[in-house]
Design an enzyme around this catalytic site. Structure first.
Site, PDB file in Angstrom:
ATOM      1  CG  HIS A   1      -1.729   1.285   1.528  1.00  0.00           C
ATOM      2  ND1 HIS A   1      -1.478   2.085   2.308  1.00  0.00           N
ATOM      3  CD2 HIS A   1      -2.577   1.767   1.014  1.00  0.00           C
ATOM      4  CE1 HIS A   1      -2.264   3.199   2.172  1.00  0.00           C
ATOM      5  NE2 HIS A   1      -2.931   3.051   1.498  1.00  0.00           N
ATOM      6  CB  SER A   2       0.753   4.271   0.310  1.00  0.00           C
ATOM      7  OG  SER A   2       0.914   5.580   0.357  1.00  0.00           O
TER       8      SER A   2
END
Length: 274
Positions: free
Chosen positions: A109-110
């Site tokens: 994520h991210s």
């Protein structure tokens, strides 16, 4: 875990429980209250990008003083200022973990998104799939909301990744930017000039890139997908709004409809991996 998976929740090196030491490690940075409010918890109140106005799923007011926000902000810890160093350290540490536990599905994520590609590059036989939830920045250049500077020099990573034909330096990538975007409020993607260098170590790994409706990633994650597909990677791309899952931001896993989003991921895994 409720679906029967053994889950390893990994702290980035020099972050969280993986202690940072001032005598040996690198400069740190933190995330301000204002940045968290603008980018993650209440973007609809600032509208720094067009899609932000659709944000509605954060469980609270999203501002300092709200108990949900304060609890979330208390969980935020400093991180190494250099994304390239973080990517390299995470690549090396997770590769060692895979050597111990065997094949696994990577969920990123991210910021950790670029590390997912880097990990798979050196442990391709031990990565069963990659679920990239709004991964890192778009290829080559940051989005305008972050200043529009050159960032992921190797396309989807900060550090060298294996291409075929091989590259000695990222400057050997021949680049072209889209003249017209693929839709309203979407970024103009950077791609390779054809024939494109391929990413052979990622070619046989199923990949899902998932993006929410209201995140700043909604403007550019299609660019990451295009770069990967052009480089020979098998990528499925899901916009949650196309499934009528609306109102989510970048921290969708913490938002009110997170179980519904998890169901999308599990369904994809059942089709492609399990």
């Amino acid at each position: 875990m409720n679906c029967g998976f053994d889950v390893y929740l990994v702290d980035q090196p020099q972050r969280g429980r993986s202690a940072w030491h001032p005598a040996h490690d690198n400069q740190l940075r933190n995330t301000s209250v204002q940045r968290v409010e603008k980018m993650f918890t209440a973007p609809e109140q600032f509208c720094l990008w067009p899609q932000a106005k659709h944000h509605s799923q954060w469980p609270g007011k999203g501002r300092k003083g709200d108990p949900v926000f304060d609890q979330f902000y208390a969980s935020q810890v400093e991180s190494v200022a250099s994304d390239a160093i973080t990517e390299r350290n995470l690549q090396q540490s997770v590769a060692k973990l895979l050597d111990k536990i065997g094949p696994a599905i990577l969920v990123t994520h991210s910021q950790s998104g670029s590390a997912g590609w880097a990990i798979a590059d050196i442990r391709s036989l031990k990565v069963q799939a990659i679920i990239a939830i709004e991964p890192a920045c778009p290829p080559i250049m940051e989005h305008e909301v972050f200043g529009g500077k050159m960032h992921l020099r190797w396309g989807v990573t900060h550090n060298a990744i294996e291409y075929s034909p091989p590259l000695k330096n990222a400057t050997e990538l021949k680049l072209i930017q889209e003249i017209e975007s693929q839709g309203d409020d979407l970024s103009h993607c950077w791609l390779q000039v054809q024939p494109a260098h391929q990413l052979p170590n990622l070619a046989n790994i199923p990949v899902l890139v998932l993006v929410s409706e209201a995140s700043y990633h909604a403007a550019y994650d299609h660019c990451t997908v295009q770069w990967l597909r052009q480089a020979g990677v098998n990528v499925d791309f899901i916009r949650l709004k196309d499934l009528n899952i609306r109102g989510n931001g970048h921290m969708m896993m913490l938002e009110k409809n997170n179980i519904e989003i998890a169901g999308v991921v599990i369904k994809w895994l059942e089709t492609h991996v399990i």
